[in-house]
Design a protein around this motif. Structure first.
Motif, PDB file in Angstrom:
ATOM      1  N   GLY A 288     -10.257  23.251  26.417  1.00 34.12           N
ATOM      2  CA  GLY A 288     -10.738  24.383  27.189  1.00 34.12           C
ATOM      3  C   GLY A 288      -9.863  25.614  27.168  1.00 34.12           C
ATOM      4  N   GLY A 289      -8.708  25.538  26.539  1.00 35.82           N
ATOM      5  CA  GLY A 289      -7.848  26.700  26.458  1.00 35.82           C
ATOM      6  C   GLY A 289      -8.414  27.751  25.527  1.00 35.82           C
ATOM      7  N   GLY A 290      -7.819  28.926  25.572  1.00 34.30           N
ATOM      8  CA  GLY A 290      -8.265  30.015  24.728  1.00 34.30           C
ATOM      9  C   GLY A 290      -7.662  31.326  25.156  1.00 34.30           C
ATOM     10  N   LEU A 291      -8.240  32.389  24.644  1.00 38.54           N
ATOM     11  CA  LEU A 291      -7.795  33.750  24.927  1.00 38.54           C
ATOM     12  C   LEU A 291      -8.768  34.395  25.899  1.00 38.54           C
ATOM     13  N   VAL A 292      -8.237  34.978  26.955  1.00 45.60           N
ATOM     14  CA  VAL A 292      -9.065  35.609  27.969  1.00 45.60           C
ATOM     15  C   VAL A 292      -8.361  36.854  28.490  1.00 45.60           C
TER      16      VAL A 292
ATOM     17  N   GLY B 276      -1.847  15.294  36.959  1.00 45.19           N
ATOM     18  CA  GLY B 276      -1.241  16.587  37.204  1.00 45.19           C
ATOM     19  C   GLY B 276      -1.443  17.530  36.040  1.00 45.19           C
ATOM     20  N   TRP B 277      -1.490  18.809  36.357  1.00 44.52           N
ATOM     21  CA  TRP B 277      -1.488  19.874  35.358  1.00 44.52           C
ATOM     22  C   TRP B 277      -0.136  20.574  35.398  1.00 44.52           C
ATOM     23  N   PHE B 278       0.414  20.797  34.229  1.00 48.80           N
ATOM     24  CA  PHE B 278       1.686  21.476  34.059  1.00 48.80           C
ATOM     25  C   PHE B 278       1.517  22.569  33.023  1.00 48.80           C
ATOM     26  N   ARG B 279       2.441  23.519  33.016  1.00 49.16           N
ATOM     27  CA  ARG B 279       2.394  24.551  31.992  1.00 49.16           C
ATOM     28  C   ARG B 279       3.798  24.932  31.572  1.00 49.16           C
ATOM     29  N   GLN B 280       3.893  25.381  30.329  1.00 47.61           N
ATOM     30  CA  GLN B 280       5.168  25.807  29.783  1.00 47.61           C
ATOM     31  C   GLN B 280       4.959  27.065  28.954  1.00 47.61           C
ATOM     32  N   ALA B 281       5.601  28.141  29.380  1.00 51.81           N
ATOM     33  CA  ALA B 281       5.584  29.389  28.646  1.00 51.81           C
ATOM     34  C   ALA B 281       6.768  29.434  27.694  1.00 51.81           C
TER      35      ALA B 281
ATOM     36  N   THR C  21      -0.081  32.854  31.016  1.00 47.58           N
ATOM     37  CA  THR C  21      -0.037  32.473  29.614  1.00 47.58           C
ATOM     38  C   THR C  21       0.971  31.351  29.403  1.00 47.58           C
ATOM     39  N   ALA C  22       0.525  30.255  28.823  1.00 52.43           N
ATOM     40  CA  ALA C  22       1.370  29.088  28.618  1.00 52.43           C
ATOM     41  C   ALA C  22       0.569  28.021  27.885  1.00 52.43           C
ATOM     42  N   VAL C  23       1.278  26.997  27.445  1.00 53.72           N
ATOM     43  CA  VAL C  23       0.621  25.770  27.026  1.00 53.72           C
ATOM     44  C   VAL C  23       0.440  24.916  28.268  1.00 53.72           C
ATOM     45  N   TYR C  24      -0.773  24.471  28.503  1.00 58.95           N
ATOM     46  CA  TYR C  24      -1.098  23.669  29.672  1.00 58.95           C
ATOM     47  C   TYR C  24      -1.242  22.211  29.269  1.00 58.95           C
ATOM     48  N   TYR C  25      -0.592  21.341  30.030  1.00 55.11           N
ATOM     49  CA  TYR C  25      -0.598  19.913  29.780  1.00 55.11           C
ATOM     50  C   TYR C  25      -1.147  19.172  30.989  1.00 55.11           C
TER      51      TYR C  25
ATOM     52  N   THR D 196      -3.958  31.892  26.751  1.00 54.18           N
ATOM     53  CA  THR D 196      -3.370  33.208  26.559  1.00 54.18           C
ATOM     54  C   THR D 196      -4.190  34.227  27.341  1.00 54.18           C
ATOM     55  N   VAL D 197      -3.522  34.961  28.215  1.00 57.02           N
ATOM     56  CA  VAL D 197      -4.173  35.966  29.043  1.00 57.02           C
ATOM     57  C   VAL D 197      -3.646  37.327  28.621  1.00 57.02           C
TER      58      VAL D 197
END
Length: 119
Positions: free
Chosen positions: A8-12, A35-40, A91-95, A116-117
């Motif tokens: 579901g990720g993408g550019l917005v 859980g959802w995590f993110r790393q920029a 903006t990050a990779v979401y895990y 990516t926003v």
């Protein structure tokens, strides 16, 4: 084997929305928290949200509270993260990851999906 797959990720554009999905297999979904995590780039991995599949309890980081919503469909072994009012700093990779509870260590992780926003 426990497996988690994000999508579901993408550019917005800033202010837009995305919905991430985490599909789990290889374990009894109702016995785990997701859980959802993110790393920029250049940053540590941070917790974003969590849901307990057993009782539906949820957690949100202050930075996303009021904008993101976590939900689950236990019959599909899937957890969703609805992200609204997105900001460039999102903006990050979401895990997604599985653990015993939202307060526990998460031992099983997905491969991540890029969000990516743009401004």
């Amino acid at each position: 084997e426990v497996q988690l797959v994000e999508s579901g990720g993408g550019l917005v554009q800033a202010g837009g929305s995305l919905r991430l999905s985490c599909a789990a297999s290889g374990f009894t979904f109702d016995d785990y928290a997701i859980g959802w995590f993110r790393q920029a780039p250049g940053k540590e991995r941070d917790g974003v949200s969590c849901i307990s599949s057993s009782d539906g309890s949820t957690y949100y980081a202050d930075s996303v509270k009021g904008r993101f919503t976590i939900s689950s469909d236990n019959a599909k072994n899937t957890v969703y993260l609805q992200m609204n009012s997105l900001k460039p700093e999102d903006t990050a990779v979401y895990y997604c990851a599985a653990g015993d509870t939202c307060g526990s260590d998460f031992g099983s992780w997905g491969q991540g999906t890029q969000v990516t926003v743009s401004s």
